[in-house]
Write a protein that holds these residues in place. Structure first.
Motif, PDB file in Angstrom:
ATOM      1  N   THR A 116       0.834  -1.202   0.000  1.00  0.00           N
ATOM      2  CA  THR A 116       0.000   0.000   0.000  1.00  0.00           C
ATOM      3  C   THR A 116       0.870   1.255   0.000  1.00  0.00           C
ATOM      4  O   THR A 116       0.569   2.226  -0.698  1.00  0.00           O
ATOM      5  N   THR A 117       1.962   1.196   0.747  1.00  0.00           N
ATOM      6  CA  THR A 117       2.865   2.340   0.784  1.00  0.00           C
ATOM      7  C   THR A 117       3.411   2.637  -0.605  1.00  0.00           C
ATOM      8  O   THR A 117       3.421   3.787  -1.056  1.00  0.00           O
ATOM      9  N   LEU A 118       3.820   1.586  -1.290  1.00  0.00           N
ATOM     10  CA  LEU A 118       4.374   1.769  -2.629  1.00  0.00           C
ATOM     11  C   LEU A 118       3.315   2.341  -3.571  1.00  0.00           C
ATOM     12  O   LEU A 118       3.587   3.238  -4.371  1.00  0.00           O
ATOM     13  N   LEU A 119       2.101   1.829  -3.421  1.00  0.00           N
ATOM     14  CA  LEU A 119       0.986   2.329  -4.238  1.00  0.00           C
ATOM     15  C   LEU A 119       0.777   3.823  -3.985  1.00  0.00           C
ATOM     16  O   LEU A 119       0.586   4.615  -4.911  1.00  0.00           O
ATOM     17  N   LYS A 120       0.822   4.201  -2.714  1.00  0.00           N
ATOM     18  CA  LYS A 120       0.589   5.609  -2.375  1.00  0.00           C
ATOM     19  C   LYS A 120       1.737   6.494  -2.829  1.00  0.00           C
ATOM     20  O   LYS A 120       1.544   7.672  -3.105  1.00  0.00           O
ATOM     21  N   ILE A 121       2.917   5.928  -2.900  1.00  0.00           N
ATOM     22  CA  ILE A 121       4.048   6.703  -3.431  1.00  0.00           C
ATOM     23  C   ILE A 121       3.848   6.934  -4.929  1.00  0.00           C
ATOM     24  O   ILE A 121       4.064   8.030  -5.436  1.00  0.00           O
ATOM     25  N   ILE A 122       3.357   5.901  -5.623  1.00  0.00           N
ATOM     26  CA  ILE A 122       3.103   6.053  -7.066  1.00  0.00           C
ATOM     27  C   ILE A 122       2.013   7.095  -7.294  1.00  0.00           C
ATOM     28  O   ILE A 122       2.069   7.876  -8.230  1.00  0.00           O
ATOM     29  N   LEU A 123       1.029   7.127  -6.382  1.00  0.00           N
ATOM     30  CA  LEU A 123      -0.063   8.088  -6.521  1.00  0.00           C
ATOM     31  C   LEU A 123       0.326   9.488  -6.049  1.00  0.00           C
ATOM     32  O   LEU A 123      -0.414  10.438  -6.226  1.00  0.00           O
ATOM     33  N   GLY A 124       1.477   9.593  -5.403  1.00  0.00           N
ATOM     34  CA  GLY A 124       1.896  10.901  -4.905  1.00  0.00           C
ATOM     35  C   GLY A 124       1.247  11.277  -3.588  1.00  0.00           C
ATOM     36  O   GLY A 124       1.294  12.427  -3.164  1.00  0.00           O
ATOM     37  N   LEU A 125       0.605  10.308  -2.917  1.00  0.00           N
ATOM     38  CA  LEU A 125      -0.012  10.600  -1.622  1.00  0.00           C
ATOM     39  C   LEU A 125       1.036  10.566  -0.516  1.00  0.00           C
ATOM     40  O   LEU A 125       0.880  11.193   0.526  1.00  0.00           O
ATOM     41  N   LEU A 126       2.098   9.801  -0.734  1.00  0.00           N
ATOM     42  CA  LEU A 126       3.218   9.764   0.211  1.00  0.00           C
ATOM     43  C   LEU A 126       4.482  10.145  -0.536  1.00  0.00           C
ATOM     44  O   LEU A 126       4.639   9.826  -1.715  1.00  0.00           O
ATOM     45  N   LYS A 127       5.364  10.828   0.173  1.00  0.00           N
ATOM     46  CA  LYS A 127       6.636  11.205  -0.452  1.00  0.00           C
ATOM     47  C   LYS A 127       7.721  10.268   0.044  1.00  0.00           C
ATOM     48  O   LYS A 127       7.837  10.058   1.249  1.00  0.00           O
ATOM     49  N   PRO A 128       8.518   9.716  -0.847  1.00  0.00           N
ATOM     50  CA  PRO A 128       9.602   8.840  -0.388  1.00  0.00           C
ATOM     51  C   PRO A 128      10.665   9.644   0.358  1.00  0.00           C
ATOM     52  O   PRO A 128      10.829  10.842   0.106  1.00  0.00           O
ATOM     53  N   GLU A 129      11.342   8.964   1.276  1.00  0.00           N
ATOM     54  CA  GLU A 129      12.392   9.623   2.046  1.00  0.00           C
ATOM     55  C   GLU A 129      13.562  10.002   1.147  1.00  0.00           C
ATOM     56  O   GLU A 129      14.128  11.081   1.260  1.00  0.00           O
ATOM     57  N   SER A 130      13.897   9.069   0.279  1.00  0.00           N
ATOM     58  CA  SER A 130      14.944   9.353  -0.695  1.00  0.00           C
ATOM     59  C   SER A 130      14.614   8.596  -1.958  1.00  0.00           C
ATOM     60  O   SER A 130      13.767   7.701  -1.963  1.00  0.00           O
TER      61      SER A 130
END
Lengths: 252, 283
Positions: A46-60
């Motif tokens: 889910t985290t990866l999905l949200k990163i793809i959607l731009g809902l979460l920002k990756p740390e690096s």
């Protein structure tokens, strides 16, 4: 330009509350691919999905979706969440729900006729014509899921992301969904998050395995060993059926 | 009831007329905002905002009576304190999710504690009961104007941003993906709740206002398919409950707020029971 990958994830790390959730993730997805993302609960799907959607920002690390930042490509990405997450008492009709897919940040006031026409067309495509005025809570799980799929499609996305589309859905409806997705794959890239390896094994060429680290395997390589590595020994028994299902596929 | 209607025409008891007009006007805002509160399941947030308004009421009275600042009315104080509480709760729930309920509970009680302190330090005898449980004698012509203006504000915002509020309440994440500033609309909604709650404080009081905000919408929610239908019907129910409550309280010489709330509660209870009986018959 067509040859450029539509999803590029490069050296991405993500942690939450001091806990590493994703480590050094690298994924490239080509246009028109049909992939699934599998892994244990809490593994970071889910985290990866949200990163793809731009809902979460990756740390690096870097994320490029359709050649731009995830926040900018959102309008070109369709997202279908799990249908079980909704408040069953919320007063909305099927029409209301699908219209949400036509929302725009800058536009105020009511939806236009063109918006409603687009909704009718999409509902036709998923064989839900005539359900417009039904209350979202009155329809079955499978129907609700197709409504949410319509909501993702009505914005005419280039990439379609689905989160656990087979959760609490019976087998017949699962097949119907499978037919619809196969048709949609002709015009868009599809990425499915799922527990259910069996469901996607006939359709996808590559599987993204997520458990903190990410490995991408061609479907043919998915065997007991890969799954064991991914889920750990405890879950192996539960998954046994699915694995043999995949092996049959390989032989067949 | 004839007695009540005659009384409305009597120029000597203008307060009754004011109360009815305020109730009818306020019902429009209550129906709209109450529907969002019920649909989004945030009545405990609305409750905290309402109770915290006592601090503003207390501060208003203190400034007016003790310090002689005439323009700072208790209602203005209530509006300010309710808005501040709404913003605090909104920020906590948007950006620091873990302890949202604790903050809501704290604001609920701190607001009342501060209000009571102000009231005890204000010279002269002030009856806290009037603000806690409502007192229609407190309604002035100016209040009617205030309620009218707020109605217009809520109607305009409600119509303009209906689709966005609906999306934010139904599926916050998806709304964000469609480029909607979810945080902004959620805070705006909480501010509208704050303004609305204050409208009816003089009629039903701080403690009971939350029931009048949610019960009409809950009744409407039993049979409405869409949010806007629910808004229209809850406004009508709210008007009905207020009018009936006022009528009973005049005829039987009983507290207005209690009557309105009991009418609302009784109707809600009957509707829920009726609804479940109907459902059982169907199956």
């Amino acid at each position: 330009m067509n040859e450029d990958p539509v999803i590029v994830i490069k050296d991405v790390n993500f942690s939450y509350g001091g806990l590493h959730i994703l480590e050094n993730v690298n994924i490239k997805v080509k246009k028109g691919e049909f992939l699934s993302m599998v892994g244990p609960n809490g593994g970071g799907k889910t985290t990866l999905l949200k990163i793809i959607l731009g809902l979460l920002k990756p740390e690096s690390g870097e994320v490029h979706i359709l050649g731009t930042l995830p926040e900018r490509s959102r309008n070109r990405v369709g997202y279908m969440p799990q249908h079980t997450l909704f408040d069953p008492q919320f007063p909305v009709t099927v029409m209301d729900v699908v219209l949400m897919g036509r929302l725009e940040g800058r536009r105020a006031g009511p939806f236009s006729k063109a918006d409603k026409k687009a909704v009718t067309e999409v509902l036709e495509e998923v064989e839900m014509t005539g359900f417009c005025k039904r209350r979202f809570s009155e329809i079955s799980g499978g129907q609700r899921q197709r409504v949410l799929l319509s909501r993702a499609l009505v914005g005419r996305p280039e990439i379609l992301l689905l989160d656990e589309p087979t959760a609490s859905i019976d087998l017949e409806i699962e097949h119907k969904l499978y037919e619809i997705l196969k048709e949609l794959n002709k015009r868009m890239t599809i990425l499915i998050v799922t527990h259910d390896l069996g469901f996607v094994s006939h359709m996808v060429r590559r599987v993204i395995c997520v458990n903190k680290r990410v490995a991408v395997h061609p479907t043919g390589e998915i065997n007991g060993k890969v799954i064991q590595e991914m889920y750990g020994k405890d879950i192996r028994m539960v998954l046994h059926d699915r694995v043999s299902g995949i092996e049959e596929q390989l032989h067949g | 009831m004839v007695e009540f209607i005659n009384a409305l025409r009597n120029p000597d008891i203008a307060f009754l007329r004011y109360a009815l007009i305020a109730g009818m006007l306020g019902s429009i805002a209550f129906g709209i905002v109450g529907t969002y509160v019920v649909a989004r399941r945030i009545s405990y947030i609305a409750g905290a905002i309402a109770h915290s308004a006592l601090s503003g009421i207390g501060a208003g009275l203190y400034l007016q009576i003790k310090l002689g600042i005439g323009w700072f009315t208790p209602i203005l104080g209530a509006v300010i304190s309710a808005l501040i509480s709404a913003m605090i709760i909104g920020y906590v729930s948007l950006y620091a999710r873990q302890r949202e309920d604790t903050v809501i509970g704290a604001i609920w009680a701190i607001g009342m504690a501060a209000g009571l302190l102000f009231l005890t330090r204000t010279p002269g005898y002030i009856e806290p009961m009037s603000y806690l449980f409502g007192n229609i004698l407190l309604i002035s012509k100016n209040d009617l104007l205030l309620v009218g203006v707020l109605d217009v504000v809520i109607l305009i915002l409600g119509a303009l941003f209906y689709n966005k509020f609906l999306a934010v309440c139904f599926d916050e994440e998806f709304a964000r993906l469609r480029g909607i500033r979810v945080g902004f609309y959620y805070l705006l909604l909480l501010c509208l709740i704050a303004l609305t709650v204050v409208l009816m404080v003089t009629i039903v009081g701080i403690v009971m206002v939350i029931a009048l905000l949610t019960l009409p919408s809950a009744v409407a929610g039993l049979f409405c398919r869409q949010l806007w239908q629910m808004m229209i019907f809850s406004s009508l129910f709210c008007m009905l409950f207020t009018a009936l409550g006022l009528g009973f309280s005049y005829i039987y010489d009983l507290p207005t707020g209690s009557n309105i709330i009991l009418v609302a509660g009784a109707v809600y209870l009957l509707c829920v029971i009726g609804n479940s009986l109907l459902k059982r018959r169907k199956t």
